[in-house]
Write a protein that holds these residues in place. Structure first.
Motif, PDB file in Angstrom:
ATOM      1  N   GLY A   1       0.905  -1.365  -0.328  1.00  0.00           N
ATOM      2  CA  GLY A   1      -0.329  -0.276  -0.341  1.00  0.00           C
ATOM      3  C   GLY A   1       1.187   1.482  -0.089  1.00  0.00           C
ATOM      4  N   LEU A   2       1.838   1.478   0.851  1.00  0.00           N
ATOM      5  CA  LEU A   2       2.865   2.568   1.204  1.00  0.00           C
ATOM      6  C   LEU A   2       3.120   3.141  -0.763  1.00  0.00           C
ATOM      7  CD1 LEU A   2       4.624   4.732   2.229  1.00  0.00           C
ATOM      8  CD2 LEU A   2       5.950   2.285   2.758  1.00  0.00           C
ATOM      9  N   TRP A   3       3.933   1.546  -1.232  1.00  0.00           N
ATOM     10  CA  TRP A   3       4.732   1.450  -2.560  1.00  0.00           C
ATOM     11  C   TRP A   3       3.547   2.175  -3.901  1.00  0.00           C
ATOM     12  CZ3 TRP A   3       8.352  -2.664  -3.753  1.00  0.00           C
ATOM     13  CH2 TRP A   3       9.493  -2.595  -4.562  1.00  0.00           C
ATOM     14  N   ALA A   4       2.270   1.528  -3.526  1.00  0.00           N
ATOM     15  CA  ALA A   4       1.769   1.750  -4.546  1.00  0.00           C
ATOM     16  C   ALA A   4       1.011   3.497  -4.198  1.00  0.00           C
ATOM     17  CB  ALA A   4       0.407   1.462  -4.302  1.00  0.00           C
TER      18      ALA A   4
ATOM     19  N   GLY B   1       6.321   9.497  -6.715  1.00  0.00           N
ATOM     20  CA  GLY B   1       7.583   8.981  -5.833  1.00  0.00           C
ATOM     21  C   GLY B   1       8.568   8.096  -6.756  1.00  0.00           C
ATOM     22  N   SER B   2       9.479   8.803  -6.083  1.00  0.00           N
ATOM     23  CA  SER B   2      10.603   8.068  -7.622  1.00  0.00           C
ATOM     24  C   SER B   2      10.619   7.015  -6.920  1.00  0.00           C
ATOM     25  CB  SER B   2      12.012   9.116  -7.739  1.00  0.00           C
ATOM     26  OG  SER B   2      11.435   9.957  -8.259  1.00  0.00           O
ATOM     27  N   VAL B   3      10.061   5.474  -7.279  1.00  0.00           N
ATOM     28  CA  VAL B   3      10.554   4.428  -6.637  1.00  0.00           C
ATOM     29  C   VAL B   3      10.377   3.276  -7.378  1.00  0.00           C
ATOM     30  CG1 VAL B   3      10.043   5.171  -4.098  1.00  0.00           C
ATOM     31  CG2 VAL B   3       8.288   4.185  -4.926  1.00  0.00           C
ATOM     32  N   GLY B   4      10.319   3.811  -8.674  1.00  0.00           N
ATOM     33  CA  GLY B   4      10.695   2.232  -9.160  1.00  0.00           C
ATOM     34  C   GLY B   4       9.754   2.058 -10.354  1.00  0.00           C
ATOM     35  N   PHE B   5       8.060   2.757  -9.965  1.00  0.00           N
ATOM     36  CA  PHE B   5       6.850   2.929 -11.295  1.00  0.00           C
ATOM     37  C   PHE B   5       6.745   4.322 -10.868  1.00  0.00           C
ATOM     38  CE2 PHE B   5       7.084  -0.857  -8.233  1.00  0.00           C
ATOM     39  CZ  PHE B   5       6.435  -2.194  -9.103  1.00  0.00           C
ATOM     40  N   VAL B   6       6.176   4.568 -12.235  1.00  0.00           N
ATOM     41  CA  VAL B   6       5.594   5.609 -12.444  1.00  0.00           C
ATOM     42  C   VAL B   6       3.704   5.442 -12.034  1.00  0.00           C
ATOM     43  CG1 VAL B   6       7.024   6.817 -13.796  1.00  0.00           C
ATOM     44  CG2 VAL B   6       5.210   4.912 -14.547  1.00  0.00           C
ATOM     45  N   PRO B   7       3.252   6.763 -12.160  1.00  0.00           N
ATOM     46  CA  PRO B   7       1.531   6.373 -12.539  1.00  0.00           C
ATOM     47  C   PRO B   7       0.689   6.248 -13.310  1.00  0.00           C
ATOM     48  CG  PRO B   7       2.532   8.640 -11.437  1.00  0.00           C
ATOM     49  CD  PRO B   7       3.564   7.659 -11.949  1.00  0.00           C
ATOM     50  N   PRO B   8      -0.546   5.309 -13.412  1.00  0.00           N
ATOM     51  CA  PRO B   8      -0.717   4.922 -12.069  1.00  0.00           C
ATOM     52  C   PRO B   8      -0.516   3.313 -11.884  1.00  0.00           C
ATOM     53  CG  PRO B   8      -2.288   4.801 -14.630  1.00  0.00           C
ATOM     54  CD  PRO B   8      -1.318   4.918 -14.568  1.00  0.00           C
ATOM     55  N   VAL B   9      -0.543   3.321 -10.883  1.00  0.00           N
ATOM     56  CA  VAL B   9       0.107   1.435 -10.898  1.00  0.00           C
ATOM     57  C   VAL B   9      -1.018   0.963  -9.404  1.00  0.00           C
ATOM     58  CG1 VAL B   9       1.876   2.544  -8.791  1.00  0.00           C
ATOM     59  CG2 VAL B   9       2.015   0.657  -9.797  1.00  0.00           C
ATOM     60  N   THR B  10      -0.880  -0.179  -9.298  1.00  0.00           N
ATOM     61  CA  THR B  10      -2.102  -0.828  -8.306  1.00  0.00           C
ATOM     62  C   THR B  10      -0.706  -1.728  -7.447  1.00  0.00           C
ATOM     63  OG1 THR B  10      -2.033  -2.940  -9.769  1.00  0.00           O
ATOM     64  CG2 THR B  10      -3.910  -1.286  -9.210  1.00  0.00           C
TER      65      THR B  10
ATOM     66  N   GLU C   1      -0.823  -4.648  -6.953  1.00  0.00           N
ATOM     67  CA  GLU C   1      -0.916  -5.807  -7.466  1.00  0.00           C
ATOM     68  C   GLU C   1       0.746  -6.122  -8.783  1.00  0.00           C
ATOM     69  OE1 GLU C   1      -1.754  -8.747  -6.824  1.00  0.00           O
ATOM     70  OE2 GLU C   1      -2.937  -8.123  -5.288  1.00  0.00           O
ATOM     71  N   ASP C   2       0.507  -4.788  -9.581  1.00  0.00           N
ATOM     72  CA  ASP C   2       1.326  -4.090 -10.394  1.00  0.00           C
ATOM     73  C   ASP C   2       2.566  -4.857  -9.484  1.00  0.00           C
ATOM     74  OD1 ASP C   2      -0.089  -3.442 -12.477  1.00  0.00           O
ATOM     75  OD2 ASP C   2      -0.377  -1.763 -11.543  1.00  0.00           O
ATOM     76  N   ILE C   3       3.439  -3.908  -8.367  1.00  0.00           N
ATOM     77  CA  ILE C   3       3.771  -3.824  -7.440  1.00  0.00           C
ATOM     78  C   ILE C   3       4.320  -5.279  -6.980  1.00  0.00           C
ATOM     79  CG2 ILE C   3       5.011  -2.617  -5.693  1.00  0.00           C
ATOM     80  CD1 ILE C   3       3.730  -0.008  -6.264  1.00  0.00           C
ATOM     81  N   ARG C   4       3.244  -5.894  -6.663  1.00  0.00           N
ATOM     82  CA  ARG C   4       3.982  -7.644  -5.908  1.00  0.00           C
ATOM     83  C   ARG C   4       4.750  -7.861  -6.049  1.00  0.00           C
ATOM     84  NH1 ARG C   4       0.279  -9.856  -2.340  1.00  0.00           N
ATOM     85  NH2 ARG C   4      -1.807  -8.726  -2.612  1.00  0.00           N
ATOM     86  N   PRO C   5       5.075  -8.311  -7.279  1.00  0.00           N
ATOM     87  CA  PRO C   5       6.375  -9.461  -7.825  1.00  0.00           C
ATOM     88  C   PRO C   5       7.660  -8.880  -8.098  1.00  0.00           C
ATOM     89  CG  PRO C   5       4.860  -8.579  -9.721  1.00  0.00           C
ATOM     90  CD  PRO C   5       3.870  -8.163  -8.384  1.00  0.00           C
ATOM     91  N   GLU C   6       7.911  -7.076  -7.112  1.00  0.00           N
ATOM     92  CA  GLU C   6       8.757  -6.876  -7.158  1.00  0.00           C
ATOM     93  C   GLU C   6       9.344  -7.311  -5.645  1.00  0.00           C
ATOM     94  OE1 GLU C   6      12.730  -4.859  -8.381  1.00  0.00           O
ATOM     95  OE2 GLU C   6      10.911  -5.491  -9.222  1.00  0.00           O
ATOM     96  N   LEU C   7       7.856  -6.512  -4.781  1.00  0.00           N
ATOM     97  CA  LEU C   7       7.930  -6.779  -3.274  1.00  0.00           C
ATOM     98  C   LEU C   7       8.368  -8.491  -3.410  1.00  0.00           C
ATOM     99  CD1 LEU C   7       8.059  -6.177   0.051  1.00  0.00           C
ATOM    100  CD2 LEU C   7       5.879  -6.483  -0.672  1.00  0.00           C
ATOM    101  N   VAL C   8       8.005  -9.246  -3.830  1.00  0.00           N
ATOM    102  CA  VAL C   8       8.515 -10.564  -3.407  1.00  0.00           C
ATOM    103  C   VAL C   8       9.580 -10.718  -3.866  1.00  0.00           C
ATOM    104  CG1 VAL C   8       7.899 -13.086  -4.738  1.00  0.00           C
ATOM    105  CG2 VAL C   8       6.031 -11.924  -4.180  1.00  0.00           C
ATOM    106  N   LYS C   9      10.424  -9.970  -4.684  1.00  0.00           N
ATOM    107  CA  LYS C   9      11.796 -10.003  -5.041  1.00  0.00           C
ATOM    108  C   LYS C   9      12.914  -9.602  -3.637  1.00  0.00           C
ATOM    109  CE  LYS C   9      11.592  -9.624  -9.841  1.00  0.00           C
ATOM    110  NZ  LYS C   9      11.881  -8.556 -10.734  1.00  0.00           N
ATOM    111  N   HIS C  10      12.622  -8.575  -3.108  1.00  0.00           N
ATOM    112  CA  HIS C  10      13.198  -8.316  -1.955  1.00  0.00           C
ATOM    113  C   HIS C  10      12.637  -9.072  -1.058  1.00  0.00           C
ATOM    114  CE1 HIS C  10      12.925  -4.212  -4.596  1.00  0.00           C
ATOM    115  NE2 HIS C  10      13.169  -3.240  -3.027  1.00  0.00           N
ATOM    116  N   LEU C  11      11.284  -9.425  -1.099  1.00  0.00           N
ATOM    117  CA  LEU C  11      11.355 -11.050   0.086  1.00  0.00           C
ATOM    118  C   LEU C  11      12.312 -12.168  -0.198  1.00  0.00           C
ATOM    119  CD1 LEU C  11       7.616 -10.609   0.307  1.00  0.00           C
ATOM    120  CD2 LEU C  11       9.531  -9.656   1.768  1.00  0.00           C
TER     121      LEU C  11
END
Length: 174
Positions: A21-24, A31-40, A42-52
């Motif tokens: 939620g924070l990342w979206a 914000g300059s955190v690897g995505f550009v709007p609009p993003v959900t 679910e769009d971010i989830r694969p990137e977070l999984v890589k971090h995890l």
């Protein structure tokens, strides 16, 4: 009111969803955190999984800031170098403070907590990060002690015709 920072918190579903939620929210606010709007989320989830996965493998560590209500308000990830000649510094990335908390000094608090955490990592002498040019981020990081050590012009394509510099920053811990 300040944030409470924890290094390497237990990754629960609530924490995972809070980070998503924070990342979206940060991304959709520009914000300059690897995505550009609009993003959900679910769009971010694969990137977070890589971090995890990196966390599970011991290559990545998470610093999270919770607000007074226990909500995820800020994050930063550390990534350790695997190359034997570069193990003396660590990457800091996905540095975020929720938009509802910006302007209160929490970004500085997050970077101070990251510096304190890195000082506790065995053999780490510096923190490196990159930021997207054109948003004043290099000035902010500079005001927190980071020095610009390199820049690749036009390396980040935000949109067709909107290329930004990739700015390399360094904070020596010595």
């Amino acid at each position: 009111m300040s944030l409470t920072f924890t290094l390497d918190p237990a990754v629960t579903p609530a924490l995972r969803d809070g980070i998503l939620g924070l990342w979206a929210d940060v991304s959709n606010a520009g914000g300059s955190v690897g995505f550009v709007p609009p993003v959900t989320a679910e769009d971010i989830r694969p990137e977070l999984v890589k971090h995890l996965v990196g966390m599970a493998e011991g290559r990545t560590r998470l610093l999270v800031g919770l607000d007074a209500s226990g909500e995820v308000a800020a994050t930063a990830f550390f990534s350790f170098n695997t190359h034997r000649l570069m193990k003396h510094w660590v990457w800091l990335y996905t540095v975020m403070v929720h938009t509802r908390h910006q302007g209160r000094g929490y970004g500085r608090d997050l970077l101070a907590a990251a510096e304190e955490a890195a000082r506790g990592f065995d053999g780490i002498e510096a923190i490196r990060l990159t930021c997207r040019g054109g948003n004043g981020l290099e000035r902010f990081y500079g005001s927190c002690g980071y020095k610009e050590v390199g820049r690749v012009p036009g390396a980040i394509r935000v949109a067709p015709g909107d290329d930004r510099d990739d700015v390399f920053m360094l904070l020596p811990l010595g």
